[in-house]
Design an enzyme around this catalytic site. Structure first.
Site, mmCIF file in Angstrom:
data_model
loop_
_atom_site.group_PDB
_atom_site.id
_atom_site.type_symbol
_atom_site.label_atom_id
_atom_site.label_comp_id
_atom_site.label_asym_id
_atom_site.label_seq_id
_atom_site.Cartn_x
_atom_site.Cartn_y
_atom_site.Cartn_z
ATOM 1 N N LYS A 170 12.204 -8.757 -3.560
ATOM 2 C CA LYS A 170 11.207 -9.053 -2.543
ATOM 3 C C LYS A 170 10.123 -9.921 -3.171
ATOM 4 O O LYS A 170 9.263 -9.438 -3.902
ATOM 5 C CB LYS A 170 10.546 -7.794 -1.970
ATOM 6 C CG LYS A 170 9.613 -8.121 -0.778
ATOM 7 C CD LYS A 170 8.523 -7.098 -0.549
ATOM 8 C CE LYS A 170 7.258 -7.389 -1.316
ATOM 9 N NZ LYS A 170 6.542 -8.629 -0.865
ATOM 10 N N GLY A 201 9.380 -9.939 2.992
ATOM 11 C CA GLY A 201 8.615 -8.951 3.735
ATOM 12 C C GLY A 201 7.318 -8.609 3.048
ATOM 13 O O GLY A 201 7.004 -9.138 1.979
ATOM 14 N N ASP A 202 6.567 -7.717 3.665
ATOM 15 C CA ASP A 202 5.291 -7.318 3.084
ATOM 16 C C ASP A 202 5.452 -6.068 2.232
ATOM 17 O O ASP A 202 6.498 -5.409 2.246
ATOM 18 C CB ASP A 202 4.220 -7.128 4.169
ATOM 19 C CG ASP A 202 4.579 -6.051 5.188
ATOM 20 O OD1 ASP A 202 5.381 -5.150 4.866
ATOM 21 O OD2 ASP A 202 4.050 -6.106 6.311
ATOM 22 N N GLY A 203 4.394 -5.744 1.487
ATOM 23 C CA GLY A 203 4.444 -4.601 0.588
ATOM 24 C C GLY A 203 4.584 -3.267 1.291
ATOM 25 O O GLY A 203 5.449 -2.450 0.926
ATOM 26 N N PRO A 204 3.752 -3.000 2.308
ATOM 27 C CA PRO A 204 3.828 -1.689 2.964
ATOM 28 C C PRO A 204 5.184 -1.397 3.611
ATOM 29 O O PRO A 204 5.572 -0.228 3.716
ATOM 30 C CB PRO A 204 2.721 -1.779 4.024
ATOM 31 C CG PRO A 204 1.742 -2.764 3.472
ATOM 32 C CD PRO A 204 2.585 -3.770 2.751
ATOM 33 N N VAL A 206 8.611 -3.610 3.287
ATOM 34 C CA VAL A 206 9.769 -3.873 2.426
ATOM 35 C C VAL A 206 9.532 -3.361 1.013
ATOM 36 O O VAL A 206 10.430 -2.777 0.393
ATOM 37 C CB VAL A 206 10.107 -5.373 2.438
ATOM 38 C CG1 VAL A 206 11.189 -5.699 1.418
ATOM 39 C CG2 VAL A 206 10.581 -5.800 3.828
ATOM 40 N N GLY A 207 8.328 -3.559 0.494
ATOM 41 C CA GLY A 207 8.036 -3.068 -0.853
ATOM 42 C C GLY A 207 8.199 -1.563 -0.960
ATOM 43 O O GLY A 207 8.813 -1.050 -1.912
ATOM 44 N N GLU A 245 3.962 -4.766 -14.478
ATOM 45 C CA GLU A 245 3.081 -5.723 -15.162
ATOM 46 C C GLU A 245 1.938 -5.972 -14.195
ATOM 47 O O GLU A 245 2.113 -6.580 -13.139
ATOM 48 C CB GLU A 245 3.849 -7.013 -15.501
ATOM 49 C CG GLU A 245 3.117 -7.885 -16.499
ATOM 50 C CD GLU A 245 2.228 -8.907 -15.813
ATOM 51 O OE1 GLU A 245 0.992 -8.680 -15.797
ATOM 52 O OE2 GLU A 245 2.740 -9.903 -15.308
ATOM 53 N N CYS A 279 -2.943 -13.258 -14.737
ATOM 54 C CA CYS A 279 -3.361 -11.908 -15.093
ATOM 55 C C CYS A 279 -3.827 -11.805 -16.539
ATOM 56 O O CYS A 279 -4.586 -10.907 -16.884
ATOM 57 C CB CYS A 279 -2.238 -10.925 -14.827
ATOM 58 S SG CYS A 279 -0.659 -11.447 -15.505
ATOM 59 N N GLU A 379 -11.253 -7.797 -12.237
ATOM 60 C CA GLU A 379 -10.365 -8.952 -12.309
ATOM 61 C C GLU A 379 -10.688 -9.871 -11.135
ATOM 62 O O GLU A 379 -10.451 -9.520 -9.977
ATOM 63 C CB GLU A 379 -8.901 -8.513 -12.269
ATOM 64 C CG GLU A 379 -7.942 -9.664 -12.473
ATOM 65 C CD GLU A 379 -6.488 -9.229 -12.504
ATOM 66 O OE1 GLU A 379 -5.716 -9.804 -13.297
ATOM 67 O OE2 GLU A 379 -6.133 -8.314 -11.738
#
Length: 476
Positions: A170, A201-204, A206-207, A245, A279, A379
């Site tokens: 994803k 898809g999005d995180g909520p 598919v993630g 990571e 990062c 960050e």
């Protein structure tokens, strides 16, 4: 045929089970230029089932078969480099040359390194009468970010293929087009069906479906620490391996014996590269207290050489940041720096002069920053540098380590021995001494809230392998 509205599952381009689209925004213009489909848990089920079916056969392929496959992938990747670079430039704002040489080039470098690694990697060894075997972990779920998309995709897909794993990827829904091209590359190279699968898809949705899926044996995630925590919690119920990571707030220690002008100038460039969206960027610059004003002068001069502009303009050195959400976050943190009493050396809130649309950030330097300020702790993920001071070597080591993060650190010194001594005391996964060249053979990953596990070369390959001991394999 264009594949933006499809997913790659079981060796074929397929339509989503439930149609739902999302605009892809060009951050230089704030306008949509493409659409993708957003997947559902049902699409993930389909992709995971394909990967699970393909695993027993692919896991038994020989080293030479996997090497041949990776070599074909690399050749096709090179032939599509221009397409990848254009996609990355438009979807996340990287200037055209940077998108080709650095963003796309990073993927090529990792694929080449993984081929080299696989050629000599030791999957089996005898210890006494026991066989120590390293075997593919199984079906891997991969969730990758938008800031270095090809770097992170190839850092996961390359070693997974080398190990004999099958996978579901994803990519970031903000910058998804390069991953679609990457799937086309793998298809053209002849990756067996079901080995590699792509669901946008999005995180909520598919993630979470990937990280919680009972048939996914490992999830490899790159992104923010906040999102990484959610992935780990989602994965916990099925006790799968979680590789992360995550974020960073890297210290750049300029020791008193360093060439201050060079160290500061290159430190600014390191902080601002990729519009600050790395990062491991050296965002906290520590300079000796008695040379603070001199360092600030060098930083101001360096920062003001960076031309910000649209990704397709030849003169652009820094493109926009990726989205409205990122732009607003960076603006808020710049304003917090001013409100909390840091000295604004250059840059500041708002867009650069002459740019009235697009997610452009003024290259910003803060001086007289103290460790408790937001710009020293959070960050920012934009071209914003904080300059802090120290009086002793012991103090600067403590200040550098005083963060929840531990991804990278940087040490500048006229004495290699002195730099090594400082490096040995820094609690980070990487330490860079005197701005060395990028090394795809070095382990990449972090301590503390910067994650766990390592990527690149054999270190990345190891993370996709299980260890089996066969006792009594040899006669006593």
């Amino acid at each position: 045929m264009a594949h933006e509205l499809q997913f790659y599952i079981d060796g074929a381009w397929v339509d989503p089970i439930t149609p739902k689209t999302l605009d892809v925004i060009d951050p230089s213009t704030e306008e949509a230029f493409a659409q993708i489909s957003l997947g559902s848990a049902a699409d993930v089920d389909r992709a995971v089932a394909a990967a699970k079916r393909a695993f027993p056969v692919f896991a038994r392929t020989s080293r030479q078969e996997r090497l041949a496959l990776l070599r074909r992938i690399l050749e096709v990747y090179k032939s599509r480099a221009g397409d990848i670079a254009l996609a990355v430039s438009r979807e996340m704002g990287a200037p055209r040359k940077f998108a080709l040489e650095s963003q796309t080039g990073a993927g090529e470098a990792h694929l080449a390194r993984m081929i080299e690694t696989l050629e000599t990697f030791e999957f089996e060894r005898i210890k006494g009468t026991t066989l120590i075997a390293k075997e593919p972990i199984g079906v891997v779920g991969m969730i990758t970010p938008w800031n270095w998309p090809l770097n992170q995709i190839t850092c996961k897909v390359g070693p997974a293929l080398a190990a004999g794993c099958t996978m579901v990827l994803k990519p970031s829904e903000i910058a998804p087009l390069d991953a679609i091209i990457f799937a086309e590359i793998l298809h053209e190279a002849g990756v067996p069906k079901g080995v590699f699968n792509l669901v946008n898809g999005d995180g909520p949705t598919v993630g979470t479906a990937i990280s919680s899926h009972p048939d996914v044996d490992m999830v490899s995630f790159t992104g923010s620490t906040r999102a990484g925590v959610l992935v780990a919690k989602s994965a916990a119920d099925t006790v799968k391996r979680v590789h992360q990571e995550l974020g960073g707030k890297s210290a750049n220690i300029i020791l008193p014996d360093a060439d201050l002008k060079r160290a500061v100038t290159k430190g600014v460039a390191g902080c601002f590269g990729n519009s600050g969206q790395s990062c491991n960027a050296p965002t906290r610059m520590f300079v000796p207290l008695d040379r603070h004003d001199e360092a600030v002068g060098y930083a101001k001069a360096a920062a003001e050489t960076f031309k910000v502009g649209p990704a397709d303009a030849e003169s652009t050195m820094l493109g926009p940041v990726v989205s409205q959400v990122q732009y607003d976050k960076i603006q808020k943190l710049i304003e917090s720096g001013i409100a909390e009493g840091a000295e604004l050396v250059t840059g500041g809130p708002g867009r650069p002069e002459g740019l009235n649309r697009g997610y452009f950030i003024r290259p910003t330097v803060f001086a007289r920053v103290t460790p408790e300020m937001s710009v020293a702790r959070e960050e920012i993920f934009g071209p914003v540098l904080s300059i802090l001071t120290y009086e002793t070597e012991e103090q600067v080591i403590d200040l550098a380590n005083d963060t929840v993060y531990g991804l990278a650190a940087y040490v500048q010194s006229g004495s290699l021995d002195r730099a090594r001594k400082v490096a040995s005391q820094l609690r980070t996964g990487n330490v860079h001494i005197n701005y060395p060249a990028w090394d795809t053979g070095a382990p990449f990953g972090g301590y503390k809230q910067s994650g766990n596990g390592r990527e690149y070369a054999e270190f990345g390959l190891e993370d996709f392998l299980e260890i089996k001991g066969v006792i009594g394999y040899e006669a006593a």
